[in-house]
Design a protein around this motif. Sequence first.
Motif, PDB file in Angstrom:
ATOM      1  N   UNK A  75      -7.860  -7.876   1.597  1.00 48.32           N
ATOM      2  CA  UNK A  75      -8.069  -6.283   1.421  1.00 48.32           C
ATOM      3  C   UNK A  75      -8.070  -5.601   0.135  1.00 48.32           C
ATOM      4  N   UNK A  76      -9.082  -4.936  -0.290  1.00 47.29           N
ATOM      5  CA  UNK A  76      -9.077  -4.730  -1.946  1.00 47.29           C
ATOM      6  C   UNK A  76      -8.912  -3.152  -1.974  1.00 47.29           C
ATOM      7  N   UNK A  77      -8.091  -3.071  -3.088  1.00 51.66           N
ATOM      8  CA  UNK A  77      -7.909  -1.619  -3.306  1.00 51.66           C
ATOM      9  C   UNK A  77      -7.766  -1.403  -4.923  1.00 51.66           C
ATOM     10  N   UNK A  78      -8.005  -0.353  -5.594  1.00 47.31           N
ATOM     11  CA  UNK A  78      -7.708   0.222  -6.996  1.00 47.31           C
ATOM     12  C   UNK A  78      -6.512   0.120  -7.376  1.00 47.31           C
ATOM     13  N   UNK A  79      -5.847  -0.629  -8.559  1.00 45.77           N
ATOM     14  CA  UNK A  79      -4.485  -0.338  -8.678  1.00 45.77           C
ATOM     15  C   UNK A  79      -3.944   0.871  -9.414  1.00 45.77           C
ATOM     16  N   UNK A  80      -5.064   1.666  -9.852  1.00 45.79           N
ATOM     17  CA  UNK A  80      -4.796   3.115 -10.203  1.00 45.79           C
ATOM     18  C   UNK A  80      -4.051   2.967 -11.739  1.00 45.79           C
ATOM     19  N   UNK A  81      -4.126   1.988 -12.421  1.00 45.45           N
ATOM     20  CA  UNK A  81      -3.664   1.770 -13.689  1.00 45.45           C
ATOM     21  C   UNK A  81      -4.824   1.934 -14.751  1.00 45.45           C
TER      22      UNK A  81
ATOM     23  N   UNK B 206      -3.319   0.999  -0.856  1.00 44.55           N
ATOM     24  CA  UNK B 206      -3.684   2.109  -1.546  1.00 44.55           C
ATOM     25  C   UNK B 206      -2.654   2.302  -2.841  1.00 44.55           C
ATOM     26  N   UNK B 207      -3.249   2.882  -4.193  1.00 44.18           N
ATOM     27  CA  UNK B 207      -2.074   3.443  -5.020  1.00 44.18           C
ATOM     28  C   UNK B 207      -2.189   4.783  -5.123  1.00 44.18           C
ATOM     29  N   UNK B 208      -0.942   5.287  -5.469  1.00 45.73           N
ATOM     30  CA  UNK B 208      -0.518   6.620  -5.889  1.00 45.73           C
ATOM     31  C   UNK B 208      -0.175   6.370  -7.317  1.00 45.73           C
ATOM     32  N   UNK B 209      -1.016   6.921  -8.466  1.00 42.72           N
ATOM     33  CA  UNK B 209      -0.714   6.478  -9.689  1.00 42.72           C
ATOM     34  C   UNK B 209      -0.717   4.986  -9.869  1.00 42.72           C
ATOM     35  N   UNK B 210       0.239   4.407 -10.494  1.00 42.02           N
ATOM     36  CA  UNK B 210       0.440   3.066 -10.590  1.00 42.02           C
ATOM     37  C   UNK B 210       1.378   2.488  -9.639  1.00 42.02           C
ATOM     38  N   UNK B 211       1.615   3.194  -8.841  1.00 44.31           N
ATOM     39  CA  UNK B 211       2.565   2.711  -7.458  1.00 44.31           C
ATOM     40  C   UNK B 211       1.626   2.277  -6.407  1.00 44.31           C
ATOM     41  N   UNK B 212       1.846   1.013  -6.060  1.00 46.88           N
ATOM     42  CA  UNK B 212       1.253   0.556  -4.892  1.00 46.88           C
ATOM     43  C   UNK B 212       1.785   0.580  -3.450  1.00 46.88           C
ATOM     44  N   UNK B 213       1.184   0.911  -2.234  1.00 44.23           N
ATOM     45  CA  UNK B 213       1.480   1.018  -1.025  1.00 44.23           C
ATOM     46  C   UNK B 213       0.824  -0.029  -0.067  1.00 44.23           C
ATOM     47  N   UNK B 214       1.296  -0.493   0.633  1.00 43.41           N
ATOM     48  CA  UNK B 214       0.781  -1.360   1.613  1.00 43.41           C
ATOM     49  C   UNK B 214       1.215  -1.076   3.043  1.00 43.41           C
ATOM     50  N   UNK B 215       0.297  -1.093   3.900  1.00 42.85           N
ATOM     51  CA  UNK B 215       0.616  -1.095   5.482  1.00 42.85           C
ATOM     52  C   UNK B 215       0.635  -2.539   5.747  1.00 42.85           C
ATOM     53  N   UNK B 216       1.509  -2.640   6.870  1.00 41.66           N
ATOM     54  CA  UNK B 216       1.756  -4.313   7.301  1.00 41.66           C
ATOM     55  C   UNK B 216       2.068  -4.083   8.798  1.00 41.66           C
ATOM     56  N   UNK B 217       1.885  -5.198   9.432  1.00 43.41           N
ATOM     57  CA  UNK B 217       2.391  -5.280  10.964  1.00 43.41           C
ATOM     58  C   UNK B 217       3.033  -6.652  10.822  1.00 43.41           C
ATOM     59  N   UNK B 218       4.217  -6.323  11.761  1.00 44.15           N
ATOM     60  CA  UNK B 218       4.943  -7.685  12.073  1.00 44.15           C
ATOM     61  C   UNK B 218       4.500  -8.164  13.440  1.00 44.15           C
ATOM     62  N   UNK B 219       4.037  -9.477  13.374  1.00 44.45           N
ATOM     63  CA  UNK B 219       3.336  -9.968  14.527  1.00 44.45           C
ATOM     64  C   UNK B 219       4.384 -10.551  15.516  1.00 44.45           C
TER      65      UNK B 219
ATOM     66  N   UNK C 217     -13.358  -1.045  -3.637  1.00 40.46           N
ATOM     67  CA  UNK C 217     -12.998   0.269  -4.013  1.00 40.46           C
ATOM     68  C   UNK C 217     -14.087   0.621  -5.150  1.00 40.46           C
ATOM     69  N   UNK C 218     -14.906  -0.378  -5.725  1.00 37.49           N
ATOM     70  CA  UNK C 218     -15.627  -0.206  -7.173  1.00 37.49           C
ATOM     71  C   UNK C 218     -17.013  -0.201  -6.507  1.00 37.49           C
TER      72      UNK C 218
END
Length: 382
Positions: free
Chosen positions: A69-75, A160-173, A355-356
Amino acid sequence: MTPAPGPPGAANQVPPNANQIAPEGAATPPPPPAGIAGAPTSLVDFVTGPTSPNRTLERFGISGTDLGIPWDNGDPGNPQVLMAFGDTFGYCKVHGQQWRYNTLFRSQDRDLAHGIHVADGVPNNPYSGSAVWAPGLSKQVLNSIHKAGHETGIIPTAAISVGRTQYMNFMSIKNWGRDGEWSTNYSGIARSNDNGQTWGVFPGTIRLAAADTVPGGRFFPGNQNFQMGAFMRGKDGYLYSFGTPSGRGGPAFLSRVPPNAIPDLTKYQYWNGDGKGWVPVDPGAATPIFPGPVGEMSAQYNDYLKQYLVLYTNGGNNDVIARTAPSPEGPWSPEQPLVSSFQMPGGIYAPMIHPWSSGKDLYFNLSLWSAYDVMLMHTVLP
């Protein structure tokens, strides 16, 4: 590791029936959907695997993994694309096969026509090619919080990033089932303040999949539909979070939240297409924005198409599907197949938009079950 493709509640949440937000005004007629079905799509190269250009077994102890899963780090000072992987295996002859719940890569490649290249991982260096325990061995970045009675995996589904903070959604199987079927204990959101090197879970973001998955936990109806996610930035300043139930058979739902409130489930609004519009707090109010079977999703606003774009695999035939819409809540176009499972046999799933990507060039990671590795794909948009 997600099952082979076949025909992958919060303690502080305000109870349902809170005040509702009135529907927004009548929308202008939507533009015609972008006709991208059958757009030329080709394999660029493998991202992971022992024989991939990244030689991930030799360099990271990764012989097989999925998602990417790719995302821009916002840095702005050190822009990178981070990539989160699911169940990861290393050397098969090592006890336990060097299995990890998840791993993470970083890349600075912008010339995606030649693939995604990953630099060496350096211990304690948050900008190296991978978060590693030691040179040559990528580490598990997101650990269990041990809330569930029975757990067999912690799998990223969106980031996804918000500023330089990274957030990850995950699931517990909870359990892996037949092809394309599995059950979850809960989904949640984790945060990293060091470019994906270390992660912590917000306990208040836990969405139980059912009343009995976490001892003492509180289930809120509707949270079962947000076990898997896809983050997307809206043109209106909101961060949108799509949701699907566990597995690859359910429809897609939609929520939104101000970006600075991602960990606060009391700030989320849910799209109700039955006339109520955006409803605060109550996930049970969400209605499907398009029907299933929807597999692992990714989403973005595409500047070239001037439309919102989602990719997923249809859990019925495992084709890679695109849909477009003038706004996140729709109306969404009919399914537009991009890659047929007959065109690329072996079990394809989880098309994750890079994202790029820009202009006519749509790049996305795609998992191949038979190799249990991740490929970079390229679609030339019409």
